[in-house]
Structures are given as C-alpha cells and as structure tokens.
Enzyme design. Structure first.
Site, mmCIF file in Angstrom:
data_model
loop_
_atom_site.group_PDB
_atom_site.id
_atom_site.type_symbol
_atom_site.label_atom_id
_atom_site.label_comp_id
_atom_site.label_asym_id
_atom_site.label_seq_id
_atom_site.Cartn_x
_atom_site.Cartn_y
_atom_site.Cartn_z
ATOM 1 N N GLU A 1 -7.337 -4.256 5.848
ATOM 2 C CA GLU A 1 -8.040 -3.393 6.803
ATOM 3 C C GLU A 1 -7.848 -1.942 6.360
ATOM 4 O O GLU A 1 -6.713 -1.488 6.208
ATOM 5 C CB GLU A 1 -7.493 -3.595 8.223
ATOM 6 C CG GLU A 1 -7.834 -4.973 8.765
ATOM 7 C CD GLU A 1 -7.275 -5.215 10.154
ATOM 8 O OE1 GLU A 1 -8.028 -5.695 11.013
ATOM 9 O OE2 GLU A 1 -6.087 -4.927 10.384
ATOM 10 N N ASP B 1 -5.694 -10.441 5.771
ATOM 11 C CA ASP B 1 -6.498 -9.243 6.042
ATOM 12 C C ASP B 1 -6.192 -8.072 5.134
ATOM 13 O O ASP B 1 -5.025 -7.727 4.945
ATOM 14 C CB ASP B 1 -6.167 -8.683 7.445
ATOM 15 C CG ASP B 1 -6.587 -9.583 8.566
ATOM 16 O OD1 ASP B 1 -7.580 -10.276 8.426
ATOM 17 O OD2 ASP B 1 -5.888 -9.555 9.603
ATOM 18 N N GLU C 1 -5.204 -16.346 8.646
ATOM 19 C CA GLU C 1 -6.033 -15.190 8.280
ATOM 20 C C GLU C 1 -5.268 -14.277 7.335
ATOM 21 O O GLU C 1 -4.072 -14.066 7.509
ATOM 22 C CB GLU C 1 -6.388 -14.440 9.582
ATOM 23 C CG GLU C 1 -7.358 -13.299 9.407
ATOM 24 C CD GLU C 1 -7.707 -12.635 10.762
ATOM 25 O OE1 GLU C 1 -7.917 -13.353 11.759
ATOM 26 O OE2 GLU C 1 -7.739 -11.403 10.791
#
Ligand SMILES: *[C@@H]1O[C@H](CO)[C@@H](O)[C@H](O)[C@H]1NC(C)=O
Ligand SMILES: *[C@@H]1O[C@H](CO)[C@@H](O)[C@H](O)[C@H]1NC(C)=O
Ligand SMILES: *[C@@H]1O[C@H](CO)[C@@H](O)[C@H](O)[C@H]1NC(C)=O
Ligand SMILES: *[C@@H]1O[C@H](CO)[C@@H](O)[C@H](O)[C@H]1NC(C)=O
Ligand SMILES: *[C@@H]1O[C@H](CO)[C@@H](O)[C@H](O)[C@H]1NC(C)=O
Length: 292
Positions: free
Chosen positions: A104, A102, A100
């Site tokens: 954010e 990311d 993953e």
C-alpha cells in the site's frame, strides 16, 4: 567451498528458469476491472491509468487465482499532492478467513515522501504492518513492484530489491500460520484513505487537486492457476515439468547479495515494524522471532 559452488549453480539455474517462464502480458489477458471501470483510462500500448476523484476510486483484479508464484507490475504513483490517497497492489483470497499480501503506497502532500506499507493477512487476521520509505521518488518514473510467494517465504520486492521477507515458520500447533492452501487473486486499486493514511490521518485528501492518477504497466503473473472447479478444488501444478521456478532449491532463501540488500533496506528505509511495537502488542508476535 563445495556448498558455495552448488549454491551458485542453483542460483543461476533458477535464474535461467525465471527468464524462460516470465513474460509480460496485455492487461486484458490477465485482468479485468472490479470497481468503477469508468475511472479507468485504457488505450492499447499505453500504461493503464486509474483515477480517484470525489465520486469514486477504482480497481482491477486478475481473472484467475493462483496458488504460489510471483506477480509483478510497474507503477507510477500519483504525483504532486497525493495526501489521503492510497494506491494498492495486492494478492488476496476470498472469505472471512482470507489470506492477503499487501503493498500500500501512502500518499503525502507535495514534496513530502510516500511511505510503503506492507501487510500480511493469514486466516482473516492482518496486523503485520511494516512501513518503509523509498530510495527514489515513485511519482517520477515507473518502478517494478513484485510479490513472490513460495512454500518457504513471501518476498516483497522493489526493482528486484527485497524490501520485506516473511518466512514460513508455521508451527504444527497452529500458533504460527502461513498462507498455503487458498489461491489468491492479484489486484490493484486507487482509493481514498484519508482517515488513516497520511500523517496518521491528520492530512485529508484535497479534492480541489483531483483527479489523483496512478499508472500501471508491464503486468506479469507466473503462478499455479487454481483449478476453478465448482468444488473449489486445486489442481496440481508443475509448470516446468518439474519444480516450479519459485520453489526451486535456489529460491528457498535469499542469495547473499539479496540478504545484503535486505539489510540495507532495513537499516536505511524501515520506519515501522509491527515486530518492534511493544506499545501495541503486550507480547511480541510469535512469528517475529523467526529468521529474516
Ligand atoms: C498485446 O496486444 C497487442 C495488440 O492489441 C498485440 O499486438 C500484442 O501481441 C499483445 N501482446 C501480448 C503479450 O499478448
Ligand atoms: C466533485 O467534484 C466536481 C468537480 O470538481 C464538483 O463539480 C462537485 O461539486 C464535487 N462534488 C462533491 C460532492 O464534492
Ligand atoms: C482460522 O480462524 C478461524 C476463526 O475465524 C478458526 O476457527 C480456525 O481454527 C483458524 N484456523 C487455523 C488453522 O488456525
Ligand atoms: C509524509 O510526510 C511527513 C513529513 O515529511 C512524514 O512524517 C510522513 O511519514 C510522510 N508519509 C506519510 C504517509 O504520512
Ligand atoms: C524499534 O523500537 C525502538 C524502541 O522503541 C525504536 O527506537 C525504534 O525506532 C524502532 N524501530 C522501528 C524500525 O520501528
């Protein structure tokens, strides 16, 4: 001088390929809601709005999965009081040993700055957070966020400026891993994370200020589409009839200009780096010793 010349040539060649192969698509060509489509505001030609309220957040994901390439979108983040909320743009594979990548965006109370947290999971483990402040207010206008993933590195970019580079320093003994064999989908969501997101979880979401709305537009994905066969097979992919632009020789490292930009971002806007957190890790994670 000779190497500088060929380097410049490679850089411009790959830039030309980039221009020829990237194009914006409509939301529904690439994506579908995966969570609470009743919290979407979608109209032809308008930016897509995702809403978080006391009932639910929501999110969307790509219809296809990709092995290497680049995903980008323009986002305008929740304005005003966004404390406790997280807007996410990420790529992920499935399963317990998933990978993953990311972005954010951690909200804040009115007038206080957002933080951008990036993280990388390999084989199911993350804990590779960096946090940055931004050099603009991300709630006023749309800005372009992109994740580039090639065989050499992962690059998180903001308006084309590299914010973070995670190099492929994979070691054959498995002590350093790099995501390379699981196709990833492209996702975005808005959700409540007031147990940790803002000022360490001390500031909670103020539901009196709901709905919290982030807007999205200019969706671009340029990558190798995974075969999607029942056997999970991955088909070979050479989009340009040769090397894909993201793996072209000029893309294996940052240009001198991009290296200066990354240095500037680290010097002025990096507020946390797991590689520097001796309180958390008895030993600095092995991959941190690599090149930038
Ligand atoms: C997006 O959709 C509009 C109408 O729905 C269409 O005119 C336009 O060509 C589409 N754009 C792309 C890039 O598919
Ligand atoms: C959620 O918000 C709505 C609208 O503000 C309110 O009427 C409702 O009571 C709230 N529900 C909960 C569980 O807080
Ligand atoms: C990935 O993690 C699993 C445990 O969840 C482990 O058994 C496996 O060896 C790991 N793979 C690699 C390549 O290290
Ligand atoms: C929110 O604002 C405070 C005060 O300026 C700051 O310390 C914090 O890093 C900001 N961001 C988050 C996500 O807490
Ligand atoms: C790195 O660690 C030093 C010493 O603990 C600290 O002063 C500095 O703020 C840290 N920098 C980042 C970007 O985390």
């Amino acid at each position: 001088m000779a190497s500088l010349t060929s380097y410049t040539l490679l850089c411009c060649l790959s830039f030309a390929l980039l221009l020829s192969s990237v194009h914006s698509a409509n939301f529904s060509d690439l994506f579908q809601p995966y969570w609470a489509s009743d919290h979407f505001v979608m109209a032809d030609g308008e930016p897509l709005e995702l809403k978080l309220d006391n009932d639910s957040g929501c999110g969307f994901g790509s219809k296809k999965k990709y092995l290497f390439g680049q995903a980008s979108m323009q986002i305008k983040l929740v304005e005003g009081d966004s404390a406790g909320t997280v807007t996410a743009f990420y790529m992920s594979s499935d399963g317990p040993n998933h990978n993953e990548l990311d972005f954010e965006f951690l909200g804040n109370v009115s007038g206080e700055p957002y933080l951008v947290q990036t993280n990388i999971y390999v084989n199911g483990s993350g804990n590779r957070e960096q946090r940055h402040s931004l050099w603009f207010d991300p709630t006023v206008d749309f800005h372009t966020y992109s994740i580039l993933w090639n065989h050499d590195h992962i690059r998180f970019q903001v308006d084309g400026i590299p914010m973070r580079v995670y190099a492929n320093n994979e070691e054959s003994d498995g002590l350093i891993l790099y995501p390379k064999d699981q196709p990833m989908g492209v996702y975005a969501s808005v959700w409540n994370a007031d147990d940790w997101a803002t000022q360490g979880g001390r500031l909670k979401t103020n539901w009196a200020h709901a709905p919290f709305v982030s807007s999205f537009r200019a969706f671009e994905i340029d990558g190798c589409e995974a075969g999607g066969g029942e056997d999970g097979s991955i088909e070979p992919c050479d989009k340009e009839g040769g090397t894909n632009w993201w793996d072209a020789p000029g893309m294996s490292r940052l240009t001198p200009h991009q290296r200066r930009q990354l240095k500037w971002v680290r010097a002025k806007h990096l507020v946390y780096d797991y590689c520097n957190d001796s309180g958390r890790f008895a030993e600095i994670p092995r991959e941190c010793k690599g090149k930038l």
